[in-house]
Design a protein around this motif. Sequence first.
Motif, PDB file in Angstrom:
ATOM      1  N   PRO A  62       0.907  -1.280   0.049  1.00 43.38           N
ATOM      2  CA  PRO A  62       0.013   0.030   0.077  1.00 43.38           C
ATOM      3  C   PRO A  62       0.660   1.326   0.003  1.00 43.38           C
ATOM      4  CG  PRO A  62      -0.902  -1.597   1.583  1.00 43.38           C
ATOM      5  CD  PRO A  62       0.475  -2.052   1.022  1.00 43.38           C
ATOM      6  N   GLU A  63       2.015   1.371   0.758  1.00 42.29           N
ATOM      7  CA  GLU A  63       2.959   2.548   0.817  1.00 42.29           C
ATOM      8  C   GLU A  63       3.325   2.681  -0.684  1.00 42.29           C
ATOM      9  OE1 GLU A  63       3.262  -0.517   2.575  1.00 42.29           O
ATOM     10  OE2 GLU A  63       2.158   0.378   4.357  1.00 42.29           O
ATOM     11  N   GLY A  64       4.184   1.518  -1.181  1.00 39.66           N
ATOM     12  CA  GLY A  64       4.499   1.833  -2.610  1.00 39.66           C
ATOM     13  C   GLY A  64       3.437   2.348  -3.646  1.00 39.66           C
ATOM     14  N   LYS A  65       2.281   1.733  -3.473  1.00 36.94           N
ATOM     15  CA  LYS A  65       1.181   2.210  -4.606  1.00 36.94           C
ATOM     16  C   LYS A  65       0.863   3.596  -4.259  1.00 36.94           C
ATOM     17  CE  LYS A  65      -1.156  -2.040  -4.035  1.00 36.94           C
ATOM     18  NZ  LYS A  65      -2.272  -2.747  -3.975  1.00 36.94           N
ATOM     19  N   GLU A  66       0.991   4.024  -3.059  1.00 33.30           N
ATOM     20  CA  GLU A  66       0.391   5.588  -2.583  1.00 33.30           C
ATOM     21  C   GLU A  66       1.589   6.313  -3.237  1.00 33.30           C
ATOM     22  OE1 GLU A  66      -2.323   6.476  -1.606  1.00 33.30           O
ATOM     23  OE2 GLU A  66      -1.466   8.407  -1.778  1.00 33.30           O
ATOM     24  N   ILE A  80      -4.115   3.024  -9.873  1.00 37.46           N
ATOM     25  CA  ILE A  80      -2.764   2.282  -9.158  1.00 37.46           C
ATOM     26  C   ILE A  80      -2.990   2.026  -7.705  1.00 37.46           C
ATOM     27  CG2 ILE A  80      -0.754   3.061  -8.227  1.00 37.46           C
ATOM     28  CD1 ILE A  80      -0.151   4.727 -10.765  1.00 37.46           C
ATOM     29  N   ARG A  81      -3.893   2.983  -7.088  1.00 42.87           N
ATOM     30  CA  ARG A  81      -4.293   2.357  -5.526  1.00 42.87           C
ATOM     31  C   ARG A  81      -4.918   1.331  -5.642  1.00 42.87           C
ATOM     32  NH1 ARG A  81      -5.289   8.152  -5.207  1.00 42.87           N
ATOM     33  NH2 ARG A  81      -3.387   9.252  -4.368  1.00 42.87           N
ATOM     34  N   ALA A  82      -5.954   1.148  -6.439  1.00 41.42           N
ATOM     35  CA  ALA A  82      -6.922   0.108  -6.628  1.00 41.42           C
ATOM     36  C   ALA A  82      -6.510  -1.516  -6.956  1.00 41.42           C
ATOM     37  CB  ALA A  82      -8.202   0.484  -7.265  1.00 41.42           C
ATOM     38  N   ALA A  83      -5.413  -1.207  -7.858  1.00 38.16           N
ATOM     39  CA  ALA A  83      -4.710  -2.462  -8.401  1.00 38.16           C
ATOM     40  C   ALA A  83      -4.039  -3.358  -7.659  1.00 38.16           C
ATOM     41  CB  ALA A  83      -3.963  -1.944  -9.625  1.00 38.16           C
ATOM     42  N   PRO A  84      -4.269  -4.645  -7.594  1.00 42.02           N
ATOM     43  CA  PRO A  84      -3.402  -5.472  -6.829  1.00 42.02           C
ATOM     44  C   PRO A  84      -1.736  -5.087  -6.954  1.00 42.02           C
ATOM     45  CG  PRO A  84      -4.821  -6.852  -8.115  1.00 42.02           C
ATOM     46  CD  PRO A  84      -4.895  -5.260  -8.524  1.00 42.02           C
ATOM     47  N   ALA A  85      -1.094  -4.643  -8.131  1.00 38.84           N
ATOM     48  CA  ALA A  85       0.011  -4.330  -8.135  1.00 38.84           C
ATOM     49  C   ALA A  85       0.432  -3.424  -9.333  1.00 38.84           C
ATOM     50  CB  ALA A  85       1.019  -5.715  -8.300  1.00 38.84           C
ATOM     51  N   ALA A  86       1.605  -2.913  -9.348  1.00 38.38           N
ATOM     52  CA  ALA A  86       2.016  -2.050 -10.550  1.00 38.38           C
ATOM     53  C   ALA A  86       3.331  -2.245 -10.836  1.00 38.38           C
ATOM     54  CB  ALA A  86       1.533  -0.615 -10.295  1.00 38.38           C
ATOM     55  N   VAL A  87       3.936  -1.762 -11.844  1.00 37.82           N
ATOM     56  CA  VAL A  87       5.361  -1.745 -12.261  1.00 37.82           C
ATOM     57  C   VAL A  87       5.815  -0.266 -13.069  1.00 37.82           C
ATOM     58  CG1 VAL A  87       4.912  -2.863 -14.248  1.00 37.82           C
ATOM     59  CG2 VAL A  87       7.295  -3.328 -13.499  1.00 37.82           C
ATOM     60  N   ILE A  88       6.892  -0.036 -12.422  1.00 35.38           N
ATOM     61  CA  ILE A  88       7.578   1.006 -13.225  1.00 35.38           C
ATOM     62  C   ILE A  88       8.679   0.420 -14.154  1.00 35.38           C
ATOM     63  CG2 ILE A  88       8.680   3.151 -13.020  1.00 35.38           C
ATOM     64  CD1 ILE A  88       7.888   3.094  -9.866  1.00 35.38           C
ATOM     65  N   VAL A  89       8.807   0.535 -15.325  1.00 35.21           N
ATOM     66  CA  VAL A  89       9.662   0.361 -16.425  1.00 35.21           C
ATOM     67  C   VAL A  89      10.602   1.443 -16.416  1.00 35.21           C
ATOM     68  CG1 VAL A  89      10.101  -0.380 -18.715  1.00 35.21           C
ATOM     69  CG2 VAL A  89       7.968  -1.120 -17.505  1.00 35.21           C
ATOM     70  N   GLY A  90      11.580   1.536 -15.645  1.00 36.69           N
ATOM     71  CA  GLY A  90      12.737   2.402 -15.969  1.00 36.69           C
ATOM     72  C   GLY A  90      13.970   1.865 -16.952  1.00 36.69           C
ATOM     73  N   MET A  91      14.656   2.984 -17.240  1.00 40.75           N
ATOM     74  CA  MET A  91      15.591   2.597 -18.144  1.00 40.75           C
ATOM     75  C   MET A  91      17.048   3.180 -17.737  1.00 40.75           C
ATOM     76  SD  MET A  91      14.877   5.312 -21.328  1.00 40.75           S
ATOM     77  CE  MET A  91      14.821   6.930 -21.033  1.00 40.75           C
ATOM     78  N   ASP A  92      18.102   2.292 -17.622  1.00 39.26           N
ATOM     79  CA  ASP A  92      19.347   2.945 -17.182  1.00 39.26           C
ATOM     80  C   ASP A  92      20.196   3.363 -18.267  1.00 39.26           C
ATOM     81  OD1 ASP A  92      21.841   3.303 -16.200  1.00 39.26           O
ATOM     82  OD2 ASP A  92      22.162   1.096 -15.334  1.00 39.26           O
ATOM     83  N   THR A  93      20.471   4.491 -18.345  1.00 42.94           N
ATOM     84  CA  THR A  93      21.330   5.380 -19.458  1.00 42.94           C
ATOM     85  C   THR A  93      22.784   4.980 -19.327  1.00 42.94           C
ATOM     86  OG1 THR A  93      21.397   7.298 -18.193  1.00 42.94           O
ATOM     87  CG2 THR A  93      19.622   7.263 -19.791  1.00 42.94           C
ATOM     88  N   GLU A  94      22.891   4.201 -18.180  1.00 42.01           N
ATOM     89  CA  GLU A  94      24.456   3.532 -18.038  1.00 42.01           C
ATOM     90  C   GLU A  94      24.584   2.289 -18.186  1.00 42.01           C
ATOM     91  OE1 GLU A  94      26.340   5.934 -14.880  1.00 42.01           O
ATOM     92  OE2 GLU A  94      26.360   7.697 -15.876  1.00 42.01           O
ATOM     93  N   PHE A  95      23.603   1.478 -19.000  1.00 42.91           N
ATOM     94  CA  PHE A  95      23.591   0.121 -19.226  1.00 42.91           C
ATOM     95  C   PHE A  95      24.886  -0.260 -19.848  1.00 42.91           C
ATOM     96  CE2 PHE A  95      22.248   2.233 -23.303  1.00 42.91           C
ATOM     97  CZ  PHE A  95      23.034   1.559 -24.216  1.00 42.91           C
ATOM     98  N   HIS A  96      25.550   0.681 -20.485  1.00 43.11           N
ATOM     99  CA  HIS A  96      26.690  -0.019 -21.080  1.00 43.11           C
ATOM    100  C   HIS A  96      27.983  -0.605 -20.044  1.00 43.11           C
ATOM    101  CE1 HIS A  96      27.908   4.210 -19.927  1.00 43.11           C
ATOM    102  NE2 HIS A  96      29.114   4.103 -20.409  1.00 43.11           N
ATOM    103  N   ASP A  97      27.872  -0.205 -18.822  1.00 45.50           N
ATOM    104  CA  ASP A  97      28.663  -0.531 -17.845  1.00 45.50           C
ATOM    105  C   ASP A  97      28.469  -1.999 -17.681  1.00 45.50           C
ATOM    106  OD1 ASP A  97      29.952   1.833 -17.371  1.00 45.50           O
ATOM    107  OD2 ASP A  97      28.458   2.517 -15.512  1.00 45.50           O
ATOM    108  N   GLN A  98      27.309  -2.688 -17.922  1.00 45.19           N
ATOM    109  CA  GLN A  98      26.902  -4.051 -17.787  1.00 45.19           C
ATOM    110  C   GLN A  98      27.475  -4.970 -18.950  1.00 45.19           C
ATOM    111  OE1 GLN A  98      25.949  -4.753 -14.722  1.00 45.19           O
ATOM    112  NE2 GLN A  98      25.631  -2.434 -14.087  1.00 45.19           N
TER     113      GLN A  98
END
Lengths: 199, 199
Positions: A62-66, A80-98
Amino acid sequence: MTTTPRLDDAALDAIFRTARTYNHYLDRPVSDDDLKAVWELMKWGPTSANQLPARLVWVRTPEGKEKLATCASDTNADKIRAAPAAVIVGMDTEFHDQLPWLFPHADAKSWFTGNAELRQASAFRNSSLQGAYLIVAARALGLDVGPMSGFDAGSVDKVFFADTPAVHANFIATIGHGDPASLHDRLPRPGFETFNTLA
Amino acid sequence: MTTTPRLDDAALDAIFRTARTYNHYLDRPVSDDDLKAVWELMKWGPTSANQLPARLVWVRTPEGKEKLATCASDTNADKIRAAPAAVIVGMDTEFHDQLPWLFPHADAKSWFTGNAELRQASAFRNSSLQGAYLIVAARALGLDVGPMSGFDAGSVDKVFFADTPAVHANFIATIGHGDPASLHDRLPRPGFETFNTLA
């Protein structure tokens, strides 16, 4: 003698033809194992030079959704508050380090070093591909999703990616078991001629 | 009582787990109907406000493949010439002109009018999503694909999108029935902990 068999009609329906973007979900939980299974499936989708730039935050407390809701438009905040879960699709602009371990047979890191513009475009394109794999993978596993771009990306970065300043929010999605009663009429999808040409 | 059934293991393998990016294809044709079927499936994948910004050029004549090959890096040029077909995933940065019929229940066109930066980001994100739907849809229909970003986008725009200056190449892919003999070892895909967090 193809190596790839055709899926049956029920499977094509489930991932594309009758799948829908859901606004609201049934009162049925989504477990951490359900969410981890989405990653374990979507991770096999191809990205350029195996960049895998997506950085995912799976929000189910609940804290994360809030916290996520405060970064979204009013309508999306309620979803978002009412959904069982949510996901944030982030992108790493320094992905090349991996890349030394993700793409070990060439010095792929050097292709991106010192070229922030190329990294930004690559991270955006390939994390979007991964976001689409996420949507299809979730559906393939019997879940439903509600992707959205109506949120303040700068706020999400501040709230969820403060410790990783090279990571930026691309888009977000709710996850659950869709409530068919929340569906509206489907939006049009044109035939081949409208947006396709043959050459 | 979910509305979405889980796919069986063979289907999950075909679209994700054992699917591979192919460099070379078996000597087996791909028909125009095969390519049109990919669109008819991928078009159901969701895009923000039903933008559908992807503009696709399906290349299957020797002349078309030669034109595309001249825009690609040497290695990719050879792959394109030898493949049964290829596709250019373009994006229309003036997709908002279509929103009055694609998203008829709101004045969505006005959200993008006069905001070229938002249109560019939306077209890039959502045409990338559609490119991923294309990859999964092709696999679901028994085809294999070889997506690539090693090409000169400006040249592709000049050669294939000269009549539609608002359309720009996003990425390209070869299409056919993959030759397993052309596969190398698979690149690593990490477990959940590496690129995912729970909140």
